[in-house]
Structures are given as C-alpha cells and as structure tokens.
Design a protein around this motif. Sequence first.
Motif, PDB file in Angstrom:
ATOM      1  N   SER A   1       3.128  75.960 -32.609  1.00 53.12           N
ATOM      2  CA  SER A   1       4.272  75.215 -31.968  1.00 53.12           C
ATOM      3  C   SER A   1       4.560  75.744 -30.708  1.00 53.12           C
ATOM      4  O   SER A   1       5.165  75.088 -29.866  1.00 53.12           O
ATOM      5  CB  SER A   1       5.456  75.519 -32.964  1.00 53.12           C
ATOM      6  OG  SER A   1       5.642  76.783 -33.214  1.00 53.12           O
ATOM      7  N   HIS A   2       4.091  77.194 -30.477  1.00 55.07           N
ATOM      8  CA  HIS A   2       4.391  77.868 -29.074  1.00 55.07           C
ATOM      9  C   HIS A   2       3.223  77.356 -28.083  1.00 55.07           C
ATOM     10  O   HIS A   2       3.648  77.545 -26.897  1.00 55.07           O
ATOM     11  CB  HIS A   2       4.072  79.233 -29.419  1.00 55.07           C
ATOM     12  CG  HIS A   2       4.483  80.061 -28.250  1.00 55.07           C
ATOM     13  ND1 HIS A   2       5.855  80.015 -27.868  1.00 55.07           N
ATOM     14  CD2 HIS A   2       3.994  81.047 -27.527  1.00 55.07           C
ATOM     15  CE1 HIS A   2       6.177  80.758 -26.691  1.00 55.07           C
ATOM     16  NE2 HIS A   2       4.618  81.347 -26.631  1.00 55.07           N
ATOM     17  N   LEU A   3       2.244  76.697 -28.471  1.00 54.99           N
ATOM     18  CA  LEU A   3       1.037  76.152 -27.475  1.00 54.99           C
ATOM     19  C   LEU A   3       1.555  75.407 -26.357  1.00 54.99           C
ATOM     20  O   LEU A   3       1.108  75.696 -25.254  1.00 54.99           O
ATOM     21  CB  LEU A   3      -0.013  75.690 -28.355  1.00 54.99           C
ATOM     22  CG  LEU A   3      -1.474  75.546 -27.627  1.00 54.99           C
ATOM     23  CD1 LEU A   3      -1.895  76.907 -27.243  1.00 54.99           C
ATOM     24  CD2 LEU A   3      -2.516  74.622 -28.648  1.00 54.99           C
ATOM     25  N   PRO A   4       2.151  74.446 -26.583  1.00 56.90           N
ATOM     26  CA  PRO A   4       2.871  73.627 -25.603  1.00 56.90           C
ATOM     27  C   PRO A   4       3.520  74.436 -24.358  1.00 56.90           C
ATOM     28  O   PRO A   4       3.260  74.191 -23.163  1.00 56.90           O
ATOM     29  CB  PRO A   4       3.518  72.430 -25.900  1.00 56.90           C
ATOM     30  CG  PRO A   4       3.193  72.582 -27.325  1.00 56.90           C
ATOM     31  CD  PRO A   4       2.589  73.828 -27.828  1.00 56.90           C
ATOM     32  N   LYS A   5       4.358  75.499 -24.726  1.00 51.53           N
ATOM     33  CA  LYS A   5       4.952  76.349 -23.849  1.00 51.53           C
ATOM     34  C   LYS A   5       4.017  77.300 -23.022  1.00 51.53           C
ATOM     35  O   LYS A   5       4.312  77.495 -21.986  1.00 51.53           O
ATOM     36  CB  LYS A   5       6.117  77.030 -24.622  1.00 51.53           C
ATOM     37  CG  LYS A   5       6.840  78.052 -23.677  1.00 51.53           C
ATOM     38  CD  LYS A   5       8.144  78.518 -24.440  1.00 51.53           C
ATOM     39  CE  LYS A   5       8.903  79.375 -23.537  1.00 51.53           C
ATOM     40  NZ  LYS A   5       9.971  80.158 -24.361  1.00 51.53           N
ATOM     41  N   ILE A   6       3.087  77.806 -23.894  1.00 54.48           N
ATOM     42  CA  ILE A   6       2.010  78.771 -23.162  1.00 54.48           C
ATOM     43  C   ILE A   6       0.955  78.254 -22.533  1.00 54.48           C
ATOM     44  O   ILE A   6       0.444  79.031 -21.783  1.00 54.48           O
ATOM     45  CB  ILE A   6       1.652  79.677 -24.294  1.00 54.48           C
ATOM     46  CG1 ILE A   6       1.215  81.084 -23.914  1.00 54.48           C
ATOM     47  CG2 ILE A   6       0.773  78.829 -24.938  1.00 54.48           C
ATOM     48  CD1 ILE A   6       2.192  81.856 -23.428  1.00 54.48           C
ATOM     49  N   ALA A   7       0.796  76.719 -22.372  1.00 51.23           N
ATOM     50  CA  ALA A   7      -0.357  76.313 -22.079  1.00 51.23           C
ATOM     51  C   ALA A   7      -0.485  76.419 -20.548  1.00 51.23           C
ATOM     52  O   ALA A   7      -1.667  76.623 -20.060  1.00 51.23           O
ATOM     53  CB  ALA A   7      -0.569  74.798 -22.302  1.00 51.23           C
TER      54      ALA A   7
ATOM     55  N   ARG B   1      -3.540  79.209 -15.856  1.00 51.75           N
ATOM     56  CA  ARG B   1      -3.564  79.981 -14.803  1.00 51.75           C
ATOM     57  C   ARG B   1      -4.491  81.205 -15.281  1.00 51.75           C
ATOM     58  O   ARG B   1      -5.059  81.818 -14.409  1.00 51.75           O
ATOM     59  CB  ARG B   1      -2.181  80.404 -14.240  1.00 51.75           C
ATOM     60  CG  ARG B   1      -1.530  79.207 -13.792  1.00 51.75           C
ATOM     61  CD  ARG B   1       0.047  79.668 -13.427  1.00 51.75           C
ATOM     62  NE  ARG B   1      -0.052  80.553 -12.476  1.00 51.75           N
ATOM     63  CZ  ARG B   1       0.989  80.707 -11.454  1.00 51.75           C
ATOM     64  NH1 ARG B   1       2.100  80.139 -11.584  1.00 51.75           N
ATOM     65  NH2 ARG B   1       0.744  81.407 -10.438  1.00 51.75           N
ATOM     66  N   TYR B   2      -4.215  81.813 -16.259  1.00 52.24           N
ATOM     67  CA  TYR B   2      -5.201  82.914 -16.788  1.00 52.24           C
ATOM     68  C   TYR B   2      -6.668  82.517 -17.008  1.00 52.24           C
ATOM     69  O   TYR B   2      -7.502  83.421 -16.535  1.00 52.24           O
ATOM     70  CB  TYR B   2      -4.746  83.247 -18.103  1.00 52.24           C
ATOM     71  CG  TYR B   2      -5.154  84.638 -19.043  1.00 52.24           C
ATOM     72  CD1 TYR B   2      -5.718  85.445 -18.160  1.00 52.24           C
ATOM     73  CD2 TYR B   2      -5.097  84.885 -20.279  1.00 52.24           C
ATOM     74  CE1 TYR B   2      -6.363  86.475 -18.709  1.00 52.24           C
ATOM     75  CE2 TYR B   2      -5.166  85.869 -20.950  1.00 52.24           C
ATOM     76  CZ  TYR B   2      -6.122  86.915 -20.161  1.00 52.24           C
ATOM     77  OH  TYR B   2      -6.603  87.943 -20.861  1.00 52.24           O
ATOM     78  N   TRP B   3      -7.087  81.291 -17.395  1.00 48.48           N
ATOM     79  CA  TRP B   3      -8.400  80.993 -17.380  1.00 48.48           C
ATOM     80  C   TRP B   3      -8.866  80.897 -15.942  1.00 48.48           C
ATOM     81  O   TRP B   3      -9.997  81.164 -15.313  1.00 48.48           O
ATOM     82  CB  TRP B   3      -8.314  79.547 -17.928  1.00 48.48           C
ATOM     83  CG  TRP B   3      -9.986  79.052 -18.136  1.00 48.48           C
ATOM     84  CD1 TRP B   3     -10.896  79.501 -18.885  1.00 48.48           C
ATOM     85  CD2 TRP B   3     -10.429  78.141 -17.120  1.00 48.48           C
ATOM     86  NE1 TRP B   3     -12.073  78.675 -18.694  1.00 48.48           N
ATOM     87  CE2 TRP B   3     -11.849  77.872 -17.288  1.00 48.48           C
ATOM     88  CE3 TRP B   3      -9.947  77.385 -16.227  1.00 48.48           C
ATOM     89  CZ2 TRP B   3     -12.633  77.075 -17.048  1.00 48.48           C
ATOM     90  CZ3 TRP B   3     -10.933  76.407 -15.445  1.00 48.48           C
ATOM     91  CH2 TRP B   3     -12.149  76.344 -15.923  1.00 48.48           C
ATOM     92  N   GLN B   4      -8.142  80.250 -14.991  1.00 47.13           N
ATOM     93  CA  GLN B   4      -8.399  80.223 -13.459  1.00 47.13           C
ATOM     94  C   GLN B   4      -8.575  81.417 -13.014  1.00 47.13           C
ATOM     95  O   GLN B   4      -9.720  81.702 -12.052  1.00 47.13           O
ATOM     96  CB  GLN B   4      -7.499  79.248 -12.811  1.00 47.13           C
ATOM     97  CG  GLN B   4      -7.447  77.984 -13.194  1.00 47.13           C
ATOM     98  CD  GLN B   4      -6.224  77.040 -12.706  1.00 47.13           C
ATOM     99  OE1 GLN B   4      -5.011  77.630 -12.239  1.00 47.13           O
ATOM    100  NE2 GLN B   4      -6.450  76.088 -12.560  1.00 47.13           N
ATOM    101  N   ALA B   5      -7.711  82.361 -13.203  1.00 47.65           N
ATOM    102  CA  ALA B   5      -7.789  83.745 -12.650  1.00 47.65           C
ATOM    103  C   ALA B   5      -9.061  84.670 -13.372  1.00 47.65           C
ATOM    104  O   ALA B   5      -9.267  85.821 -12.573  1.00 47.65           O
ATOM    105  CB  ALA B   5      -6.645  84.516 -12.841  1.00 47.65           C
ATOM    106  N   SER B   6      -9.570  84.180 -14.347  1.00 45.50           N
ATOM    107  CA  SER B   6     -10.665  84.984 -15.062  1.00 45.50           C
ATOM    108  C   SER B   6     -11.914  84.478 -14.441  1.00 45.50           C
ATOM    109  O   SER B   6     -13.158  85.092 -14.929  1.00 45.50           O
ATOM    110  CB  SER B   6     -10.554  84.578 -16.401  1.00 45.50           C
ATOM    111  OG  SER B   6      -9.444  85.184 -17.016  1.00 45.50           O
TER     112      SER B   6
END
Length: 417
Positions: A81-87, A92-97
Amino acid sequence: MTLDCLVLGAGIVGVSAALHLQDRGRSVVLVDRAAPGHGTSYGNAGLIERSSVVPYAFPRKLSALLAYGLNRRSDVRYDWSHLPKIAPFLLRYWQASAPKALEASAAALLPLIEVSIDEHRALARRAGAEPLMRAGGWISLYKNPAAFALAAREAEQLRSSHGLAVSILDRASFLALEPAFSEGAPIAGAVHWEDPLSVEDPLALTTAYAALFTHQGGHLAVGDADTLEQDGNSWAVQTAEGRVVARDVVVALGPQSAALLARFGLRVPMAVKRGYHRHYHQEADAMPGRPVVDEDAGYVLAPMRQGLRLTTGIEFAAADRAANDIQLKACETAARHLLDLGRPVEAEPWLGLRPCLPDMKPVIGAVPGLSGLWCDFGHAHHGLTLGPASGRLLADLITGQPPFADAHGFSPARFSG
C-alpha cells in the motif's frame, strides 16, 4: 535566551554539529523533544564504516529486481500500500545508481568517509568514550560460493584503489577467527574489512558526546522543532525554558527534517527506510568478536552491551505504520542456522527510521534564500559513521572557514531548482 546557533535534533549528527560549532567559539543550544541519542542514533549496528567507500545503490540486475519486486527477500521488504507513494523516490534512486552517477556520489562522500574514524576518535578522546570503541573491523559473510567469489574480487579491487585493509577468509579461516559460529553453518567464505571501528553502545556514545557539549558550556533544551519560526534576521524556537533566538539554526532532525523544511519552501525528496533490531542473550564464549553481516539475508549481528544485536535491512512502509515482525523473524531464522542465537532480551523489537536521499548523499549546507537556515541530515545508513565529519564540514561553512571537503554535492540547493 539569545545566542549564535540553534541545533535542532540531538542524535549523533546534531550533537556532533553542536560540538564543532562550539569549538569555533559559537554559543549553541541543542534542542530535542527527547534525551540525546534516543531516536535513530540508538538503533544502528554500531559501525564507524571507514570501508564503505561505495554507497548502498539500488540494484540494477534484472534477477535482483525481480526478487525484490516479488517481495521475497529478507534484506528489503515493502508494504504494497506504500508503494505508490514511494515510487517517485525509488525511480530517482534507481537513476542515481547508474554507474556514472554512483561514481559521482561516491567521490563526493569519500573525503568524509576517509576522516570518519579520526573525527570520532578526536571526540571520543575528549568525551572519555574511547572504551566504547573496538578495533577489529567487521565481516561480510557469504553462504553462496558464487556470491563470495564475486565479493572477494570486488574487495581486492577496493583494497588496491582505496588502500583499504581487507582479508579474504575461506570457511576455515572465518571459523578460526569467529569460533562462536557453528561448525555446520552454511558458510562459503567471508571478507574481513579491518579498517572500521565498532561501538558497543551507540546510545552511550552519543550521550558521552552530549555530556562533553554541556561540560564545555553548551546548553541542552527540551523543545519542539515544529515551533521554529523566523524572527527578523534570526530564528526562534519554543523550549520548556522559554523562547530561544539565534542567528543561525541547523536542522538535524533525521527523518523529520524534510517535513520541517517544507514549511519554509524547500522540498527535499527524502524517503524513510524503517529498520528493526533486537538483542539476544549470549554467553561470553558464544558472542562474536566483531559485527558480522549475513550478506545473503541482509542483517547484521553486532556484539553490544545489551547482548547480540540483530539489526534488519530495509522496510519501505509509512513511518507511522505499526511494526511488522516478518522481516525480523526471517532474519532471526537465518541467524539461528549460523550460530546458537540466545533468547531475546526485549519483549518487543525496536523500530527506527533512517532518512535517505535518492542520490545517497546527505544534505549539508545553507538553504537558498533563507539566511541562517542550515541543514545536516539524510545520512541514511551512515549517520553514526559520518556524524562528526559532517558536523565539522557544516561548522566550516557556517563560520566561513575554508571547508575541509568540497561541500557542493551536499548542498540543499540541489533540490531548489
């Protein structure tokens, strides 16, 4: 009460910043709702991580993404249920990695990592807290032979590129160094990172640093950072002792920092990673000699005053959601396959919040357009490691001294475009 600087937040980061400002002749009040070190700073694995020269990046291999996406790993879990908020944060985390971006973040952090042990030792010596620190480093343990072989190659590369002290341990060498682990445990090998220090009681360390601050004339006040307001060219906050006014204010509130700064127009894309720990009673001959990370299951076993502390990896869930023991139970089960884990010390596990930025760098510096408003937060997994170093860098910036490291990459201005 009118003075030079307010520091909001009495965790290891805020206490360290207050000490460095005090050392530069500033009058400082340290404000928190609780006693020093009782928030995020209490629940870590007690590592001063000199060897972590590469940030914890988002996985980019498809196999890893699938495993995490199906929520089948114990090192990272998320509430659906938290996934839409954290997406947006995860994107951005994936891009910065990506390799080049990750290399840039690592380069920015390296000067702080390199001085982390020296900065802690300097404060610990003055605070009488050196007995809380242990040499001997920590160990990455691998159950999978292929994962161990890859880790050994990467460790050798870091040894040569960064001058780290590293030992590659086969199964027999690991068990000789750490006899508390079972002879029949599924161990392929281990990497011994020898440079870091470990802390046997992180709360006691932060408390000792705070005691040094007050001994030198600093003042601790109970107050709510949410009362912060501008007062002309100064900043003010309400405390139990009355209103405190200062020219400069430092936001070092860890996971609560972004919400406060949003009131003043700075939107920081910070996420909260939840983490758990619990202590287990161990006899002296059954206690590991140093922290050991089960890299396959993603938890740490760290010897502490209270017992053997098992700290979990990451849980993405709303900060105020009730505790979920699925991850901790999975890690405990895995640990019992490695050693004779004793009975739990506490009736319930501890749950804490780690403040994380998508580019894996903390926020250190001045808020654009708001004179006297400064940041020092977002250290993710390395708040204990980087607290004194980032406090030194922030104090350099506030007092106008040449910074000992390039602070540009940590500036809050990177979020104000």
